[in-house]
Design a protein around this motif. Sequence first.
Motif, short mmCIF file in Angstrom:
data_model
loop_
_atom_site.label_atom_id
_atom_site.label_comp_id
_atom_site.label_asym_id
_atom_site.label_seq_id
_atom_site.Cartn_x
_atom_site.Cartn_y
_atom_site.Cartn_z
N ASP A 149 -30.55 -26.74 1.67
CA ASP A 149 -31.53 -26.91 2.41
C ASP A 149 -31.16 -26.44 3.93
O ASP A 149 -31.65 -25.90 4.76
CB ASP A 149 -31.72 -28.56 2.56
CG ASP A 149 -33.00 -28.88 3.48
OD1 ASP A 149 -33.95 -28.38 3.61
OD2 ASP A 149 -32.70 -29.59 4.49
N ALA A 176 -31.02 -22.67 3.97
CA ALA A 176 -32.39 -22.15 4.12
C ALA A 176 -33.05 -22.21 5.40
O ALA A 176 -33.78 -21.42 5.87
CB ALA A 176 -33.15 -22.60 2.83
N LYS A 177 -32.96 -23.25 5.99
CA LYS A 177 -33.35 -23.66 7.34
C LYS A 177 -32.68 -22.61 8.29
O LYS A 177 -33.41 -21.97 9.20
CB LYS A 177 -32.97 -24.98 7.97
CG LYS A 177 -33.71 -26.10 7.18
CD LYS A 177 -33.52 -27.50 7.79
CE LYS A 177 -34.37 -28.71 7.11
NZ LYS A 177 -33.72 -29.85 7.60
N ALA A 214 -37.00 -21.80 2.55
CA ALA A 214 -36.87 -22.91 3.21
C ALA A 214 -37.58 -24.30 2.57
O ALA A 214 -37.00 -25.24 2.60
CB ALA A 214 -36.91 -23.00 4.77
#
Length: 426
Positions: A84, A87-88, A152
């Motif tokens: 996470d 991806a952010k 994301a």
Amino acid sequence: MKIRRILATSVAAAVTTPVLLLSVTPAFADDKPAAQTQEKPSVAELEKAAAAAQTAYDDAVAAEKAALAALKTLEGASPLAQADEAAKLAAAEAAAAKTTADQAVVDAQTAVDALPDTATDEEKAAAAATLAKAQAAAVTADGAKTAADAKAKEASDAYQDARVAAAQVIGQAQKATKAALADKNAADAALAKAKEEAAEEGGDDETCVPEPKLTTVVTGLPSTVVAGTKVTFNLRVANGTDKTMDEVFPFVYVHATDRSGLNGLDDLVHLQWSSASSSKWENVDNENYIDKISPLKAGAHSDIKMRLTVDAKAPAGNGVTFVAGDYWNEDGTCGGSPDLEGYEFMIAAAGSKPGKVGDAKPSTTKPNTSDLKPQSGASASPVNGSLAATGSSTATSQLALASGAALAIGAGAVFVVRRRKAGSHA
């Protein structure tokens, strides 16, 4: 089991309905029909149940801790949390690249628009090429940002779903822990109650013996008491033995009915006591005991002031006051009055003027007990017809039945001396 109270209650039932003596009372019955017998779990069985409940509770607590730890790990360095975060970061970089590409398009377009009329074909071609390249890069950056945003969201959804699932597991674990704790508390309470009842039924009183020389005598109780009045009388507890009794517990219980004998009035008659040297009145406790006399020496006696109050709304009826005494010594020996002594009195309606009346006397009437065979801890067999056939509605005959029942039931069947309060004889 509070033996003294059970005896008094079953004896008092004879005042209400003499025919009840034909079967005495279920509290003392050995021969109840099987369908009416409900087996209580033993202390050993309750101990196993309490242990199992403790284990279940411990397991539930462990499961709750594991669920909390799993959520903490998930929110830390778990693969989902790392994916996470990555991806952010990628989405942020793609957004920044798109912004740069879009600005390049703006700059290239500005350069094209700023070309002078004197610009050569080569200069115009170069500016156009730069714009086309910037526009292509902007399209690529836009596609990259869209893809990064999708990844994301996918990573974030996976991470949040896992957190929600973990939170649900925690919630279920907490409910399970709460339920297991309730079960554990219930099992512990049942075990404690069973142990207490076992002790009261004689678990630690096997050496207690009947002591007829521990006497309780009532004087001054009127044979008629008017509803709405209070009467005082004396209770003398005497130690007729040649040994000191370290602690003596006087027992006092009053029972009353209306004239029909069918309706109990116990909630309308009240007993209080006071020591001979005090003017303060105390209520007889809910176990029908007065505070202990400590000690009562050999040959000595103790006088206790008693007060009987009959509520004004009490109808005319009959009453009986039962007295007895139990003792407990520091060396563990114990005993008490073998039977209850019953003093009968009439209840006159409020406002009555009975005039001068004598004192209530202990009943000496004994029923025909040829068929009564007291057994330790059990009931007697039904008596013969002499009791049920009386049919009298007078207080004297009904209360005589009660006193006779006290002799018959109490003679050898239900004498048990119990410790009044746990730890009071330590």
